[in-house]
Design an enzyme around this catalytic site. Structure first.
Site, PDB file in Angstrom:
ATOM      1  N   LEU A 125      78.274  46.990  42.855  1.00  7.55           N
ATOM      2  CA  LEU A 125      77.059  46.868  42.060  1.00  7.55           C
ATOM      3  C   LEU A 125      75.930  47.633  42.735  1.00  7.55           C
ATOM      4  CD1 LEU A 125      75.856  45.499  39.524  1.00  7.55           C
ATOM      5  CD2 LEU A 125      75.045  43.683  41.043  1.00  7.55           C
ATOM      6  N   HIS A 229      72.347  42.268  53.394  1.00  5.26           N
ATOM      7  CA  HIS A 229      71.445  43.416  53.462  1.00  5.26           C
ATOM      8  C   HIS A 229      70.253  43.167  52.535  1.00  5.26           C
ATOM      9  CE1 HIS A 229      69.968  47.513  52.886  1.00  5.26           C
ATOM     10  NE2 HIS A 229      70.767  47.936  53.857  1.00  5.26           N
TER      11      HIS A 229
END
Length: 335
Positions: A125, A229
């Site tokens: 994604l 992240h």
């Protein structure tokens, strides 16, 4: 109108651009035209049903229907870990105690495992920066679940997603630098590339065979185990809203978390309804709905306003063209 559609060989330049923009640590989007070309061929074969279901890897592109621009990518792997191992570290709690000293300790260890064989994976994604607002990311993410819901028998009972671990602004990965690199004496990008393009024998050859005690690791490495992240925080929120939860597994290179959910418990899979199409220009609904076709072979998805009544749904002519459906066809609708 934004459209999510199957990817094919003609999308190579677009996919390569997205791979370059995605940056380090995005294992499923390597900056390798040959690898990406093979993936797009596999995607086309998957949507056409030309390969065994468990080998399918469906890649989806987010396209601006007005301009033709490609602004994002997502994917669904029917299964992982069958032909090639799917390695992770499991974070294990080891309780030790000494009654005579009145001491009780919890030693966490990282143990190499291959537990996910046969599960479905949603991943890859990624959206261009200027598309990360306004619901485009949610459309692309949920389209993967609409694809699964269209023909659930083509996917496993358990669905997983891996999220990229923490990297510093200058591109360094604390867990790789302080832990993984000790076992894999190469650049992160090389290890990442080999994970996606080889049989992973190098991991079996070089990975630690004994538990790694987390307390013995440097603080920068400990601090990022199971963390996401910064660019992956919205993706994590979307996964959690669908019912995904961490399962104690982390990536062996960057320590990013793995989350899982039962296929039939994914909110979008569970709540979408199959309805018959009506086409009209006067749509009274105030809020848009997520709408897709109800087959893998002809999969397309959009978010648009729609009027639902009984077992029918009225959509606009523009939406019908985007989905390539006509009156009387059936579609899947999630409000």
């Amino acid at each position: 109108m934004l459209i999510v559609r199957p990817a094919g060989p003609a999308d190579l330049d677009h996919l390569l651009e997205l791979a370059i923009l995605s940056g380090p640590g995005f294992t499923s989007l390597p900056e390798d035209p040959d690898v990406l070309s093979e993936r797009l061929e596999l995607s086309q074969q998957s949507f056409r049903g030309e390969i065994p279901w468990e080998e399918a890897w469906y890649t989806l592109m987010l396209e601006d229907g007005d301009t033709g621009d490609i602004d994002g990518v997502g994917s669904v792997k029917a299964t992982v870990g069958l032909k090639r191992p799917f390695f992770s570290f499991r974070l294990v709690n080891n309780i030790v105690q000494s009654p005579s000293l009145d001491v009780r300790l919890n030693h966490q260890t990282l143990v190499l495992v291959n537990e996910c064989a046969g599960w479905t994976e949603v991943g890859s994604l990624f959206l261009k920066a200027d598309r990360r607002r306004g619901g485009a990311g949610r459309l692309l993410a949920q389209s993967r679940y609409m694809l699964i819901g269209a023909q659930p028998d083509l996917f496993a009972d358990t669905v997983l997603a891996e999220l990229r671990g923490v990297f510093t602004p200058d591109g360094a990965c604390p867990f790789w630098d302080h832990v993984a690199h000790k076992f894999f004496p190469m650049e992160f990008d090389d290890a990442d590339r080999m994970t996606g393009s080889t049989d992973k024998q190098f991991i079996l050859d070089l990975a630690p065979r004994h538990p790694i005690y987390v307390e013995l690791l440097p603080e920068p490495a400990r601090a990022v185990i199971g963390k996401v992240h910064p660019q992956g925080v919205p993706a994590m929120a979307l996964l959690e809203s669908e019912g995904f939860r961490p399962n104690g597994l982390v990536d062996i290179f960057d320590a990013g978390p793995t989350v899982t959910c039962g296929r039939d418990n994914i909110r979008t899979v569970r709540d979408a309804r199959v309805l018959a199409v009506e086409i009209g220009s006067e749509i009274k609904a105030e809020l848009p709905a997520l709408i897709s076709t109800d087959s893998v072979a002809n999969f397309r998805a959009v978010r648009t306003k729609a009027d639902i009544h009984d077992d029918k749904v009225m959509i606009s002519p523009e939406a019908a063209r985007a989905l390539r459906v006509k009156a009387g066809d059936t579609i899947r609708v999630k409000v």
